[in-house]
Enzyme design. Structure first.
Site, PDB file in Angstrom:
ATOM      1  N   ASP A  41      -0.303   5.668   6.333  1.00 14.14           N
ATOM      2  CA  ASP A  41      -0.355   4.988   5.080  1.00 14.14           C
ATOM      3  C   ASP A  41      -0.560   5.979   3.899  1.00 14.14           C
ATOM      4  O   ASP A  41      -1.731   6.718   3.965  1.00 14.14           O
ATOM      5  CB  ASP A  41      -1.501   3.974   5.241  1.00 14.14           C
ATOM      6  CG  ASP A  41      -1.249   2.817   4.155  1.00 14.14           C
ATOM      7  OD1 ASP A  41      -1.164   1.500   4.439  1.00 14.14           O
ATOM      8  OD2 ASP A  41      -0.878   3.168   2.784  1.00 14.14           O
TER       9      ASP A  41
ATOM     10  N   ASP B  94       5.796   2.959   1.310  1.00 11.19           N
ATOM     11  CA  ASP B  94       4.538   3.947   1.610  1.00 11.19           C
ATOM     12  C   ASP B  94       3.788   3.906   2.993  1.00 11.19           C
ATOM     13  O   ASP B  94       2.787   4.557   2.864  1.00 11.19           O
ATOM     14  CB  ASP B  94       3.546   3.759   0.333  1.00 11.19           C
ATOM     15  CG  ASP B  94       2.996   2.053   0.740  1.00 11.19           C
ATOM     16  OD1 ASP B  94       3.426   1.319   1.263  1.00 11.19           O
ATOM     17  OD2 ASP B  94       1.736   2.142   0.053  1.00 11.19           O
ATOM     18  N   GLU B  95       4.867   3.188   3.828  1.00 15.53           N
ATOM     19  CA  GLU B  95       3.954   3.216   5.073  1.00 15.53           C
ATOM     20  C   GLU B  95       5.143   3.212   6.053  1.00 15.53           C
ATOM     21  O   GLU B  95       6.109   2.764   6.083  1.00 15.53           O
ATOM     22  CB  GLU B  95       2.872   2.389   5.174  1.00 15.53           C
ATOM     23  CG  GLU B  95       3.588   0.794   5.236  1.00 15.53           C
ATOM     24  CD  GLU B  95       2.125  -0.128   5.294  1.00 15.53           C
ATOM     25  OE1 GLU B  95       2.249  -0.760   6.510  1.00 15.53           O
ATOM     26  OE2 GLU B  95       1.618  -0.448   4.563  1.00 15.53           O
TER      27      GLU B  95
END
Length: 416
Positions: free
Chosen positions: A16, A131-132
């Site tokens: 993350d 974003d992950e």
DNA sequence: TCTGGGGTCCTAGGACCC
DNA sequence: TCTGGGGTCCTAGGACCC
């Protein structure tokens, strides 16, 4: 050397990025480091560069409108400003925070960079948004090598290698959790945020997972958490303390059984490296609530534009759609959807607009509208064999849905 | 001062077919 | 004429996630 017997069969990472959008903005505006910065709202809040080269930023206190916080820096979070909070509310908590507009092109650029950096070390990656990611590390060389007396040393070393690689490629930090499955890794990556590494085995379940609030589990949202709390269940360990029949009785067969599995840290889901989209949509929230009659021309233009954008998305990505739907949100936040499955898949704006217009006729439009959206589902690729049988004749609209006369023609006779 | 935009998955009822 | 059960598709809403 044989792997230590306590090592699980799978080693799954969740990575993350730390405060991703805000951190990308800090790369561009490094003088904001350490300050309360909030990302959100529409275009107009971009910093202005003055004649002497210094930059002038918008402050949260000056914001008016319906935007929400997309991300905030850790300094802003300390003031009580979090994702999804209305910007007006955030302005009350942190009036002097700096407000920057979201710049998705830039975030997508850094997203590609960090994912490519990870792929060089571990190629089995599941995309979970901008974003992950999940990473299957099971077959990464050296992952099961102990370091000194630490049987998890190899996993920790790989995590650090990935973090270094991401930092080198982007200048950004991330947090990584490594455990035997996706469910636990998602929780673990948060435990040492920011810039952290957390490696857990099943032996850590009771000490590290069970004390956590139920909301930390991916899949337990506000509704389920409230219901659990009402039943006296606050932590993951509290769930694990309940029997399967009790959970099934209170939460249904499917969700109850899942809660039971999740609380015991069990999750067999694989890391999925590719999936086809199920639907593609466009929607917009208006600056002020619009009325079907008074604001008819404006609504018609917005409706047409959404259909054109959706058509552009479909053709750019190479999809046809056989189910077109609309989404309406009224004043008071009541949301309604209608959809229509066609005989043949379509992709062009005029056909989408026509189908969406038929959906629109099935909705009572006497209340003001806050949001309008258009959706394309049942996706296929141009050369695919047709799926399903031909759509049946649509049933007539129910009496309660029969629109007023003026609604019938709403948004029509406006050429594309 | 209310609450963005883009998604996925699940449930449940009715239609329809065998 | 009554009585079925199974399976798929369509539609609407809702929970949840990033």
């Amino acid at each position: 050397m044989q792997a230590a017997p306590s090592l699980p069969e799978r080693l799954i990472a969740h990575l993350d990025m730390d405060a991703f959008y805000a951190s990308v903005e800090l790369l561009r505006y490094p003088e904001l480091k350490g300050r309360a910065v909030v990302i959100g709202g529409r275009r107009e809040h971009a910093p202005r560069t003055l004649a002497d080269g210094t930059r002038e930023y918008s402050l949260l206190r000056d914001y008016t409108g319906r935007g929400v916080v997309t991300t905030s820096t850790y300094a802003a979070r300390d003031l009580g400003v979090f994702s999804a909070m209305g910007l007006m509310k955030a302005a009350l908590r942190a009036p002097d925070a700096i407000l920057l507009p979201t710049d998705f092109d830039s975030y997508r650029h850094y997203s590609r960079l960090f994912k490519a950096a990870v792929a060089e070390i571990a190629p089995v990656i599941e995309d979970r948004g901008i974003d992950e990611i999940y990473i299957d590390l099971t077959d990464v060389p050296g992952i099961r090598e102990p370091v000194g007396h630490d049987p998890l040393g190899g996993a920790k070393a790989v995590a650090r290698e990935i973090k270094n690689s991401v930092l080198k490629a982007t200048g950004l930090t991330c947090s990584i959790g490594i455990t035997p499955n996706k469910l636990l890794s998602k929780i673990a990556s948060e435990l040492e945020k920011p810039d952290g590494v957390t490696v857990l085995t099943m032996e850590d379940l009771e000490t590290r997972i069970w004390p956590l609030a139920v909301r930390k589990v991916n899949g337990i949202g506000p509704k389920a958490a409230a219901k659990l709390a009402a039943l006296g269940v606050e932590t993951v360990g509290d769930i694990a303390g309940k029997t399967l029949p009790w959970l099934v009785e209170n939460f249904g067969k499917s969700y109850g059984a899942w809660l039971h599995e999740a609380s015991h840290g069990r999750d067999r889901r694989p890391v999925v490296t590719y999936s086809e989209p199920v639907s593609i949509s466009r929607e917009t929230t208006f600056e002020r609530d619009l009325h079907a009659k008074q604001d008819r021309a404006l609504l018609g233009r917005i409706f047409t534009q959404l259909c054109e954008q959706l058509a552009g998305d479909l053709s750019r990505k190479g999809y046809l759609s056989r189910t077109i739907g609309i989404k309406l949100r009224f004043e008071g936040f009541v949301t309604v959807t209608r959809d229509l499955t066609l005989d043949l898949p379509i992709a062009d704006a005029a056909a989408i607009r026509h189908a969406a217009g038929l959906c629109l006729k099935r909705v009572d439009l006497s209340k003001r509208l806050r949001l309008l959206g258009v959706r394309a589902g049942n996706l296929s690729h141009p050369g695919d064999a047709l799926r399903g049988r031909p759509a049946r004749k649509a049933k007539p609209a129910a009496a309660s849905e029969t629109p007023e006369a003026e609604s019938l023609s709403l948004f029509e006779d406006l050429p594309l």
